[in-house]
Design a protein around this motif. Structure first.
Motif, PDB file in Angstrom:
ATOM      1  N   LEU A 127       2.486   2.653  -7.359  1.00 36.39           N
ATOM      2  CA  LEU A 127       1.185   3.157  -6.914  1.00 36.39           C
ATOM      3  C   LEU A 127       1.382   4.455  -6.140  1.00 36.39           C
ATOM      4  O   LEU A 127       2.235   4.539  -5.244  1.00 36.39           O
ATOM      5  CB  LEU A 127       0.514   2.118  -6.023  1.00 36.39           C
ATOM      6  CG  LEU A 127      -0.850   2.481  -5.412  1.00 36.39           C
ATOM      7  CD1 LEU A 127      -1.903   2.633  -6.498  1.00 36.39           C
ATOM      8  CD2 LEU A 127      -1.262   1.406  -4.400  1.00 36.39           C
ATOM      9  N   LEU A 128       0.589   5.477  -6.484  1.00 39.63           N
ATOM     10  CA  LEU A 128       0.658   6.754  -5.772  1.00 39.63           C
ATOM     11  C   LEU A 128      -0.168   6.699  -4.495  1.00 39.63           C
ATOM     12  O   LEU A 128      -1.121   5.922  -4.384  1.00 39.63           O
ATOM     13  CB  LEU A 128       0.124   7.881  -6.657  1.00 39.63           C
ATOM     14  CG  LEU A 128       0.976   8.313  -7.843  1.00 39.63           C
ATOM     15  CD1 LEU A 128       0.226   9.366  -8.661  1.00 39.63           C
ATOM     16  CD2 LEU A 128       2.317   8.874  -7.380  1.00 39.63           C
ATOM     17  N   PRO A 129       0.153   7.552  -3.515  1.00 32.99           N
ATOM     18  CA  PRO A 129      -0.687   7.645  -2.314  1.00 32.99           C
ATOM     19  C   PRO A 129      -2.096   8.119  -2.654  1.00 32.99           C
ATOM     20  O   PRO A 129      -2.352   8.666  -3.725  1.00 32.99           O
ATOM     21  CB  PRO A 129       0.050   8.683  -1.453  1.00 32.99           C
ATOM     22  CG  PRO A 129       1.454   8.661  -1.941  1.00 32.99           C
ATOM     23  CD  PRO A 129       1.358   8.380  -3.416  1.00 32.99           C
ATOM     24  N   LYS A 130      -3.018   7.956  -1.714  1.00 37.18           N
ATOM     25  CA  LYS A 130      -4.402   8.374  -1.906  1.00 37.18           C
ATOM     26  C   LYS A 130      -4.508   9.891  -1.969  1.00 37.18           C
ATOM     27  O   LYS A 130      -3.667  10.616  -1.442  1.00 37.18           O
ATOM     28  CB  LYS A 130      -5.263   7.849  -0.763  1.00 37.18           C
ATOM     29  CG  LYS A 130      -5.371   6.342  -0.700  1.00 37.18           C
ATOM     30  CD  LYS A 130      -6.237   5.918   0.477  1.00 37.18           C
ATOM     31  CE  LYS A 130      -6.376   4.407   0.552  1.00 37.18           C
ATOM     32  NZ  LYS A 130      -7.207   3.992   1.716  1.00 37.18           N
ATOM     33  N   GLU A 131      -5.583  10.374  -2.613  1.00 31.05           N
ATOM     34  CA  GLU A 131      -5.839  11.815  -2.705  1.00 31.05           C
ATOM     35  C   GLU A 131      -5.824  12.474  -1.336  1.00 31.05           C
ATOM     36  O   GLU A 131      -5.231  13.538  -1.148  1.00 31.05           O
ATOM     37  CB  GLU A 131      -7.202  12.068  -3.352  1.00 31.05           C
ATOM     38  CG  GLU A 131      -7.289  11.806  -4.823  1.00 31.05           C
ATOM     39  CD  GLU A 131      -8.687  12.081  -5.353  1.00 31.05           C
ATOM     40  OE1 GLU A 131      -9.546  12.545  -4.567  1.00 31.05           O
ATOM     41  OE2 GLU A 131      -8.935  11.823  -6.551  1.00 31.05           O
ATOM     42  N   SER A 132      -6.512  11.864  -0.379  1.00 29.03           N
ATOM     43  CA  SER A 132      -6.616  12.474   0.952  1.00 29.03           C
ATOM     44  C   SER A 132      -5.257  12.586   1.620  1.00 29.03           C
ATOM     45  O   SER A 132      -4.955  13.595   2.274  1.00 29.03           O
ATOM     46  CB  SER A 132      -7.575  11.662   1.821  1.00 29.03           C
ATOM     47  OG  SER A 132      -7.162  10.298   1.895  1.00 29.03           O
ATOM     48  N   ASP A 133      -4.403  11.567   1.466  1.00 31.97           N
ATOM     49  CA  ASP A 133      -3.062  11.609   2.067  1.00 31.97           C
ATOM     50  C   ASP A 133      -2.204  12.689   1.405  1.00 31.97           C
ATOM     51  O   ASP A 133      -1.481  13.431   2.083  1.00 31.97           O
ATOM     52  CB  ASP A 133      -2.373  10.253   1.933  1.00 31.97           C
ATOM     53  CG  ASP A 133      -3.042   9.166   2.760  1.00 31.97           C
ATOM     54  OD1 ASP A 133      -3.758   9.517   3.716  1.00 31.97           O
ATOM     55  OD2 ASP A 133      -2.856   7.972   2.452  1.00 31.97           O
ATOM     56  N   LEU A 134      -2.288  12.780   0.083  1.00 34.01           N
ATOM     57  CA  LEU A 134      -1.522  13.805  -0.627  1.00 34.01           C
ATOM     58  C   LEU A 134      -1.967  15.204  -0.195  1.00 34.01           C
ATOM     59  O   LEU A 134      -1.144  16.090   0.039  1.00 34.01           O
ATOM     60  CB  LEU A 134      -1.697  13.639  -2.138  1.00 34.01           C
ATOM     61  CG  LEU A 134      -1.035  12.411  -2.774  1.00 34.01           C
ATOM     62  CD1 LEU A 134      -1.489  12.260  -4.218  1.00 34.01           C
ATOM     63  CD2 LEU A 134       0.488  12.516  -2.700  1.00 34.01           C
ATOM     64  N   VAL A 145       0.842  -1.184   0.000  1.00 35.15           N
ATOM     65  CA  VAL A 145       0.000   0.000   0.000  1.00 35.15           C
ATOM     66  C   VAL A 145       0.883   1.241   0.000  1.00 35.15           C
ATOM     67  O   VAL A 145       1.822   1.353   0.794  1.00 35.15           O
ATOM     68  CB  VAL A 145      -0.927   0.008   1.234  1.00 35.15           C
ATOM     69  CG1 VAL A 145      -1.733   1.297   1.270  1.00 35.15           C
ATOM     70  CG2 VAL A 145      -1.847  -1.206   1.217  1.00 35.15           C
ATOM     71  N   ALA A 146       0.598   2.179  -0.890  1.00 39.40           N
ATOM     72  CA  ALA A 146       1.401   3.396  -0.983  1.00 39.40           C
ATOM     73  C   ALA A 146       0.876   4.434   0.002  1.00 39.40           C
ATOM     74  O   ALA A 146      -0.300   4.775  -0.013  1.00 39.40           O
ATOM     75  CB  ALA A 146       1.351   3.951  -2.397  1.00 39.40           C
ATOM     76  N   THR A 147       1.729   4.911   0.891  1.00 37.81           N
ATOM     77  CA  THR A 147       1.392   6.006   1.795  1.00 37.81           C
ATOM     78  C   THR A 147       2.469   7.068   1.677  1.00 37.81           C
ATOM     79  O   THR A 147       3.568   6.812   1.189  1.00 37.81           O
ATOM     80  CB  THR A 147       1.299   5.537   3.259  1.00 37.81           C
ATOM     81  OG1 THR A 147       2.618   5.220   3.739  1.00 37.81           O
ATOM     82  CG2 THR A 147       0.415   4.299   3.383  1.00 37.81           C
ATOM     83  N   VAL A 148       2.152   8.271   2.144  1.00 41.86           N
ATOM     84  CA  VAL A 148       3.140   9.349   2.056  1.00 41.86           C
ATOM     85  C   VAL A 148       4.371   9.059   2.889  1.00 41.86           C
ATOM     86  O   VAL A 148       5.445   9.640   2.662  1.00 41.86           O
ATOM     87  CB  VAL A 148       2.509  10.693   2.482  1.00 41.86           C
ATOM     88  CG1 VAL A 148       1.468  11.129   1.479  1.00 41.86           C
ATOM     89  CG2 VAL A 148       1.905  10.598   3.877  1.00 41.86           C
ATOM     90  N   ASP A 149       4.255   8.141   3.854  1.00 43.12           N
ATOM     91  CA  ASP A 149       5.405   7.816   4.698  1.00 43.12           C
ATOM     92  C   ASP A 149       6.441   6.985   3.953  1.00 43.12           C
ATOM     93  O   ASP A 149       7.560   6.812   4.431  1.00 43.12           O
ATOM     94  CB  ASP A 149       4.944   7.061   5.948  1.00 43.12           C
ATOM     95  CG  ASP A 149       4.042   7.909   6.841  1.00 43.12           C
ATOM     96  OD1 ASP A 149       4.263   9.139   6.866  1.00 43.12           O
ATOM     97  OD2 ASP A 149       3.132   7.350   7.479  1.00 43.12           O
ATOM     98  N   ASN A 150       6.059   6.438   2.785  1.00 44.50           N
ATOM     99  CA  ASN A 150       6.995   5.609   2.023  1.00 44.50           C
ATOM    100  C   ASN A 150       7.982   6.427   1.194  1.00 44.50           C
ATOM    101  O   ASN A 150       8.861   5.850   0.549  1.00 44.50           O
ATOM    102  CB  ASN A 150       6.232   4.677   1.060  1.00 44.50           C
ATOM    103  CG  ASN A 150       5.324   3.689   1.782  1.00 44.50           C
ATOM    104  OD1 ASN A 150       4.210   3.458   1.354  1.00 44.50           O
ATOM    105  ND2 ASN A 150       5.795   3.121   2.885  1.00 44.50           N
TER     106      ASN A 150
END
Length: 264
Positions: free
Chosen positions: A46-53, A2-7
């Motif tokens: 995979l890019l992070p979700k809209e909300s995380d970005l 799962v792609a998150t901004v922490d990655n």
């Protein structure tokens, strides 16, 4: 995974910079495009979700959605329905063939096309524009936006970019002088350029994609944000140098006569 901004390390630690006069969606686009070019977001990932970005960049989800829409139109990302948005497996490059002012393309249907000038400004080039015009990443460019109408109804937006300052003078001192006072009501930038440069302005290439209006373009075209659009990305050269990059954003259902005899 799962792609998150922490990655993505410290990419999101630096605050988003929004140059004076630049829409926030363009600033987000530029930031993410720079991350893609620098392989912060690897090809195919995979890019992070809209909300995380939005949370990490300090902007609304609507701004992020419009920025992602622009990235997809420019071939930097693609969407897998039900999964998410992915970086393209390879980065696009602009190509070249012949072209003519877009108001003439629409007018070829035998109806009068109106041209409404919305803005003519010098802006800092986005990653896509700098790449398409073969400019340094910190270069400035002219940006013209016009709205084309038929019978008083908006049918298309024309968003045009050319080099500015010394880069433009290197291409054509006459054109640089003409644009010192960019007051050409009722005309697109390309129509003005062909007045100065003549039929030697070319060759160019036109690529077509499908998209949706989004909030900002929907307002300008009197469409719902989810309304479908045809998006044409046009490039052209002058004297062997990249000199013109534009998007023609057209309401669904418009018939276009794009093929025409080569300019001589």
């Amino acid at each position: 995974m799962v792609a998150t901004v922490d990655n993505f390390g410290d990419f999101f630690d630096q605050p988003l910079t929004v140059p004076l006069g630049q829409p926030r969606r363009v600033a987000v686009y530029s930031r993410l495009a720079a991350g893609i070019r620098a392989q912060v977001f690897p090809l195919g990932s995979l890019l992070p979700k809209e909300s995380d970005l939005g949370t990490r960049l300090g902007v609304s989800r609507t701004v992020v959605r419009e920025a992602l829409m622009l990235l997809e139109e420019d071939g930097l990302i693609h969407t897998r329905r039900g999964v998410g948005r992915f970086v393209a497996p390879e980065l696009p490059r602009a190509g070249l063939e012949r072209l003519r002012p877009f108001e003439e393309v629409l007018a070829s249907q035998g109806q009068t096309v109106g041209v409404e000038n919305l803005q003519a400004t010098i802006q800092h080039a986005t990653d896509f524009v700098a790449g398409g015009l073969e400019l340094d990443p910190d270069a400035n460019t002219w940006f013209w936006e016009t709205r084309l109408t038929r019978d008083g109804e908006p049918v298309a937006l024309v968003q045009e970019h050319i080099p500015a300052g010394r880069d433009l003078r290197d291409i054509s001192p006459l054109l640089a002088e003409r644009l010192r006072d960019p007051q050409d009501p009722g005309r697109t930038l390309f129509a003005v350029m062909t007045d100065v440069l003549g039929p030697v302005f070319g060759p160019g290439e036109c690529a077509m994609t499908a998209g949706v209006a989004g909030a900002t373009r929907g307002r300008l075209l009197s469409l719902a944000p989810s309304a479908p659009l045809l998006i044409l990305t046009q490039t052209a050269q002058h004297g062997g140098r990249a000199a013109y990059l534009a998007k023609y954003i057209v309401r669904a259902g418009e018939r276009l006569s794009i093929n025409q005899p080569p300019q001589s």
